[in-house]
Write a protein that holds these residues in place. Structure first.
Motif, mmCIF file in Angstrom:
data_model
loop_
_atom_site.group_PDB
_atom_site.id
_atom_site.type_symbol
_atom_site.label_atom_id
_atom_site.label_comp_id
_atom_site.label_asym_id
_atom_site.label_seq_id
_atom_site.Cartn_x
_atom_site.Cartn_y
_atom_site.Cartn_z
ATOM 1 N N ALA A 230 0.841 -1.217 0.000
ATOM 2 C CA ALA A 230 0.000 0.000 0.000
ATOM 3 C C ALA A 230 0.868 1.257 0.000
ATOM 4 N N VAL A 231 1.938 1.254 0.802
ATOM 5 C CA VAL A 231 2.836 2.423 0.856
ATOM 6 C C VAL A 231 3.488 2.639 -0.507
ATOM 7 N N ALA A 232 3.954 1.539 -1.119
ATOM 8 C CA ALA A 232 4.613 1.646 -2.433
ATOM 9 C C ALA A 232 3.659 2.256 -3.453
ATOM 10 N N LYS A 233 2.409 1.794 -3.422
ATOM 11 C CA LYS A 233 1.411 2.245 -4.392
ATOM 12 C C LYS A 233 1.074 3.723 -4.165
ATOM 13 N N GLU A 234 0.864 4.082 -2.890
ATOM 14 C CA GLU A 234 0.526 5.485 -2.590
ATOM 15 C C GLU A 234 1.651 6.419 -3.005
ATOM 16 N N SER A 235 2.891 5.923 -2.917
ATOM 17 C CA SER A 235 4.036 6.810 -3.161
ATOM 18 C C SER A 235 4.345 7.004 -4.640
ATOM 19 N N VAL B 139 -6.108 0.099 -17.742
ATOM 20 C CA VAL B 139 -4.673 -0.033 -17.438
ATOM 21 C C VAL B 139 -4.483 0.317 -15.960
ATOM 22 N N ARG B 140 -3.323 -0.051 -15.410
ATOM 23 C CA ARG B 140 -2.982 0.365 -14.041
ATOM 24 C C ARG B 140 -1.781 1.284 -14.144
ATOM 25 N N ALA B 141 -1.937 2.499 -13.672
ATOM 26 C CA ALA B 141 -0.859 3.486 -13.759
ATOM 27 C C ALA B 141 -0.774 4.240 -12.442
ATOM 28 N N ASN B 142 0.442 4.432 -11.952
ATOM 29 C CA ASN B 142 0.655 5.255 -10.756
ATOM 30 C C ASN B 142 -0.217 4.828 -9.581
ATOM 31 N N GLY B 143 -0.425 3.510 -9.433
ATOM 32 C CA GLY B 143 -1.209 3.014 -8.310
ATOM 33 C C GLY B 143 -2.670 3.432 -8.377
#
Length: 337
Positions: free
Chosen positions: A126-131, A269-273
């Protein structure tokens, strides 16, 4: 470098770190392509100087040290990548004009798969995605390069202050002081950095919102789209510096300057979390659909708050592994028949 086997083993060991290093360099640089160049440079430098690596730190720490130096060198030009709303005020629709700025002005989108390594711990994921979310990335770009490195290493990657001090060749006190200053700058932008607070995986309400969005956009139904947009929703379209605020101006733009997007197709698509879509608009010459934008959506409290369209399709579609033409469904049916 020694024998072929040792070389292959080193290749494998270095390659294992590519995704997390790309995530780190992307947060540092704000550019997908510069991040990938920086990682390539890091791995080449590591390969060439591996004989000098004495194993006093782990291979991972050593690679981060090289990557940090590569990024700091690239940042000495002082360019801060930004979003349109970091540079200008919003424009009322009546005065909307499409003025491009150079590529190196803009914060760039990034496919999740290239920057988010698979991790077991949901909190770490979650932290990686938020950042890597656009608002947080834009806030990071406001920090001086060294503070940026300290904040990412300490807050995102959870390194100890002593490890960061060793990596940067400085003291723990100076790392702590840089972290405090970086946190204070980010706190000033706190409401923005929370933008795009989507759950992972998407919850039922968010999935329904996105389904309704696709239906409204592909049907070019502005009444339905208005119902999905937050009253302060923003729309951006890099490389143009124009940005619009509020459903009335956004839908007004889509039915005037953006009218050729009626009848478009969206692929997820999935981009920037964040949730996003590859936007293809009708291809008047060849039939079917031609790439128009990678859309990245920010969602909060059941509404779309940000609608960011990255228009340089020649760069973004290959990066996301997307086809450069979609056939019309009737053509596909005939071919399959």
């Amino acid at each position: 470098m020694g024998s072929g086997t040792a070389a292959t083993e080193l290749d494998t060991a270095l390659e294992k770190h590519r995704t997390e290093l790309t995530g780190y360099c992307y947060r540092m640089l704000g550019s997908s392509f510069e991040a990938e160049d920086a990682v390539q440079d890091t791995l080449v430098r590591a390969w060439r100087s591996y004989d000098k690596f004495e194993g006093r730190s782990s291979l991972r720490s050593w690679l981060y040290r090289i990557a940090t130096n590569v990024c700091l060198d690239m940042l000495t030009a002082g360019n801060k990548r930004a979003r349109p709303m970091d540079l200008t005020d919003s424009t009322p629709l009546a005065r909307a004009a499409l003025s491009p700025r150079p590529d190196n002005t803009w914060l760039e989108p990034m496919p999740d798969a290239r920057v988010l390594p698979t991790v077991e711990d949901p909190a770490e994921a979650a932290v990686a995605k938020e950042s890597v979310r656009l608002a947080f990335m834009a806030a990071l770009q406001q920090l001086p390069p060294k503070q940026r490195a300290v904040l990412i290493l300490r807050e995102v990657l959870a390194w100890r202050a002593s490890e960061v001090a060793e990596l940067l060749g400085t003291t723990v006190a100076s790392v702590n002081s840089a972290l405090q200053r970086a946190r204070a700058t980010l706190a000033e932008r706190d409401s923005e950095t929370a933008a795009g607070a989507v759950s992972d995986p998407l919850d039922e309400e968010q999935r329904r919102l996105l389904d309704r969005y696709v239906k409204a956009f592909e049907g070019y139904d502005m009444t339905a789209l208005t119902a999905l947009l937050h009253e302060d929703a923003v729309m951006t379209m890099p490389p143009f510096d124009l940005w619009l605020r509020g459903p009335q101006d956004i839908t007004g733009f889509m039915t005037t300057l953006g009218a050729s997007c009626a009848g478009s197709r969206l692929l997820p698509v999935r981009a920037n979390g964040l949730p996003g879509f590859a936007h293809y608009k009708p291809d008047e010459e060849k039939g079917g659909f031609t790439p128009w934008a990678v859309q990245v959506l920010e969602v909060s409290d059941g509404r779309i708050t940000g609608f960011h369209c990255f228009l340089d399709t020649a760069r973004w579609f290959p990066l996301f592994g997307l086809p450069l033409h979609l056939e019309a469904e009737s053509d596909q049916v005939e071919k399959g028949a």
